[in-house]
Write a protein that holds these residues in place. Structure first.
Motif: not given
Length: 454
Positions: A146-147, A161-166, A416-418, A424-427
Motif C-alpha cells: 500500500i505504501l 486529474d482524478f480524486n485518488p481517495i476511492s 496517511s499517504v492520501s 484526507p480520508i475521514s472516518w
C-alpha cells in the motif's frame, strides 16, 4: 493460580487499551507488559515455585531455536507456547527482501508498467491496481504494498486529474483480502501457520479459494460504487508526456537480482512442505542472500528494517503466554463452546464474526495470537477439525480489519499517504465504502465454510 490469572488478565487488558489509544509506541507497550507478565504472573503469581521457572522457560521458548526441528521441520516436535521465534525470523527475512526490492525501484516500476499497459485509462487502472494490490499482498507485507501503490496512485491522480481517495480505499481492501489467501500474506496468517504447522499451500488451497471468491465480488462492488466518479476522468490528457516505467529503476543490476530473490522466496514458500525447510530457515536464507548481493547498500537495508514491529511481536507473545500458562484461554474456549450450545455452525460463525468485529477496532495480530490456543481447546471439546477453525480465524481477522481506518496497519499507511497528498480520508468516508464490502466478504466466507467444511 487465581492471583496469577488476575495479573494476566489485567496486563492483557492494559496492553490492548494502550495499543488502541496509541499514546505510546506499541512495541514499548508490549515489551513492558511482557516484562510485567514474567514478574507478576510467573514469579509472584506462581509464588517463585518450580512452576514459575517452567512457565518462564516455556514462554521465552529460546531453546527451540537451537534445535534441528526449528530449521528443518520433518519429525519436529516444537513447543507451541510462548514466543514464536520462527514467525519473527521469517518476518525479519521478508522485511530485508522487501527493503532490497524497494531500493532498486521494483514496486514503482511495476505500478507504472501496469498503468502504461492499460494506456493510463482511469477505470482500467482502477481495476488493475486492485488486482495488483491483492496479488502482491499474497507474498509481500501489505503495508509495503500500500505504501508504494498509494504513492503511485496519488502521482497518477495529478497526471490524469482524478480524486485518488476511492482508488486508495479499494487498494487497501484488496491488500487485506489478498493477504488472507496465503501464509505469508498477513501477520495473523504467519502466526497461525507457524504455530499450528500449516504450509503456504494449505492456506492457498483453503483461505485462498475464499479470498478469490471474495475478490470477484469485491471488484464488482467497487466498480459499481466508483464507476461514475472515474468514468470521465483523464479523457483529455496527453499520455505521451507520462514518465517511462523504466525511469523508476534506480539500479538495473540490483533490479534483476531482486526479481530473482523474490522468485526464489516464492518457490521456497510453495515447496516448503516438500523440502521441510521451516519458515525461519526460508526467512533467514532470503535475508542473507539479499544482504550479500546488496553490496555497498547493505547498511542502508539493515537500517530500514522495521525492528519496532519485531520487538512488538516478542512482547505480544509473552503476554499471550501469560494467558495460556494461567489457563485463561481455556476458560474463554469453554465460554464460546457454551454460547454456541455445541452447534458447529454457530461456533464457526462466532469465531469468524467476533474475529472480524474485534479486528475492525483493535490490532488483529494480538487478537490472532490470543485466539490460537482458544481454537486448539475448542477443537477438543467440539469435535470440529482444528483446520476448519483456523481458516475461520484467519479470514475473520484478516478481512475484519478492513472495515475501519485503524483496523489494520495497511489502512493507516494508505490513509496517511492520501492525507499527505492533500486528500484526507475521514472516518465517515472510509467506513461508508469499506464496511459494506467487509460485511459482504465475511458473509460469503461464513457461508462457504459452512457448506464446504461442516
Amino acid at each position: 493460580m487465581l492471583l496469577a490469572q488476575i495479573f494476566a488478565v489485567i496486563i492483557f487488558l492494559a496492553m490492548f487499551t494502550l495499543i488502541i489509544t496509541e499514546k505510546y509506541e506499541r512495541q514499548w507497550v508490549t515489551l513492558v507488559c511482557g516484562g510485567l507478565t514474567l514478574l507478576l504472573v510467573f514469579a509472584i503469581g506462581f509464588g517463585f515455585s518450580e512452576k514459575s521457572l517452567t512457565a518462564t522457560i516455556e514462554t521465552l521458548n529460546i531453546k527451540d531455536v537451537f534445535t534441528l526441528g526449528f530449521w528443518y521441520t520433518k519429525n519436529a516436535h516444537l513447543s507451541s507456547k510462548g514466543i514464536d521465534w520462527a514467525t519473527i525470523f521469517f518476518i525479519a527475512g521478508m522485511m530485508v527482501m522487501v527493503e532490497g526490492m524497494a531500493r532498486v525501484g521494483f514496486f514503482r516500476w511495476l505500478c507504472m508498467r501496469l498503468a502504461k499497459a492499460v494506456n493510463y485509462k482511469v477505470i482500467p487502472v482502477f481495476i488493475a491496481f486492485m488486482l495488483l494490490s491483492a496479488v502482491l499482498s499474497m507474498f509481500i507485507d501489505s503495508i509495503t504494498v500500500i505504501l508504494f501503490l498509494a504513492a503511485v496512485t496519488v502521482e497518477l491522480s495529478f497526471l490524469l486529474d482524478f480524486n485518488p481517495i476511492s482508488m486508495i480505499l479499494a487498494e487497501i481492501f484488496c491488500a487485506n483480502l489478498g493477504g488472507s489467501s496465503t501464509m505469508c500474506g498477513d501477520p495473523p496468517n504467519i502466526i497461525i501457520g507457524s504455530k499450528l504447522g500449516y504450509t503456504f499451500m494449505d492456506f492457498l488451497c483453503n483461505t485462498g479459494i475464499i479470498a478469490l471468491i471474495g475478490l470477484i465480488f469485491t471488484l464488482a462492488y467497487f466498480y459499481f460504487v466508483c464507476r461514475k466518479e472515474y468514468s470521465t476522468a483523464g479523457q483529455h490528457i496527453d499520455r505521451r508526456k507520462f514518465p517511462r516505467p523504466e525511469s523508476a529503476i534506480t539500479d538495473k543490476n540490483g533490479f534483476v537480482i531482486s526479481c530473482m530473490i523474490f522468485a526464489c522466496a516464492i518457490i521456497l514458500l510453495i515447496t516448503h512442505a516438500q523440502t521441510h525447510l521451516s519458515v525461519a530457515t526460508i526467512g533467514v536464507f532470503i535475508a542473507v542472500i539479499t544482504l550479500i548481493t546488496s553490496g555497498k547498500h547493505l547498511a542502508v537495508i539493515i537500517k530500514r528494517v522495521d525492528y519496532k514491529t519485531l520487538l512488538f511481536f516478542v512482547g505480544l507473545f509473552i503476554v499471550v503466554g501469560g494467558l495460556e500458562q494461567t489457563g485463561i484461554l481455556e476458560l474463554i474456549a469453554r465460554l464460546i463452546e457454551m454460547t454456541s450450545g455445541g452447534n458447529p455452525y454457530i461456533l464457526i460463525a462466532i469465531i469468524i464474526w467476533i474475529s472480524a468485529i474485534a479486528s475492525a477496532f483493535i490490532d488483529n495480530i494480538p487478537f490472532a495470537a490470543t485466539m490460537i490456543p482458544v481454537i486448539q481447546s475448542l477443537t477438543v471439546t467440539s469435535g470440529i477439525p482444528l483446520a476448519t477453525m483456523s481458516w475461520a480465524l484467519s479470514i475473520g481477522t484478516d478481512i475484519g480489519g478492513s472495515a475501519t481506518p485503524i483496523g489494520a496497519s495497511a489502512n493507516v499507511v494508505g490513509t496517511s499517504v492520501s492525507a499527505k497528498s492533500g486528500h484526507p480520508i475521514s472516518w465517515a468516508r472510509y467506513c461508508k465504502v469499506s464496511v459494506p464490502a467487509t460485511v459482504m466478504v465475511i458473509v460469503i466466507s461464513t457461508i462457504y465454510i459452512w457448506v464446504v467444511y461442516l
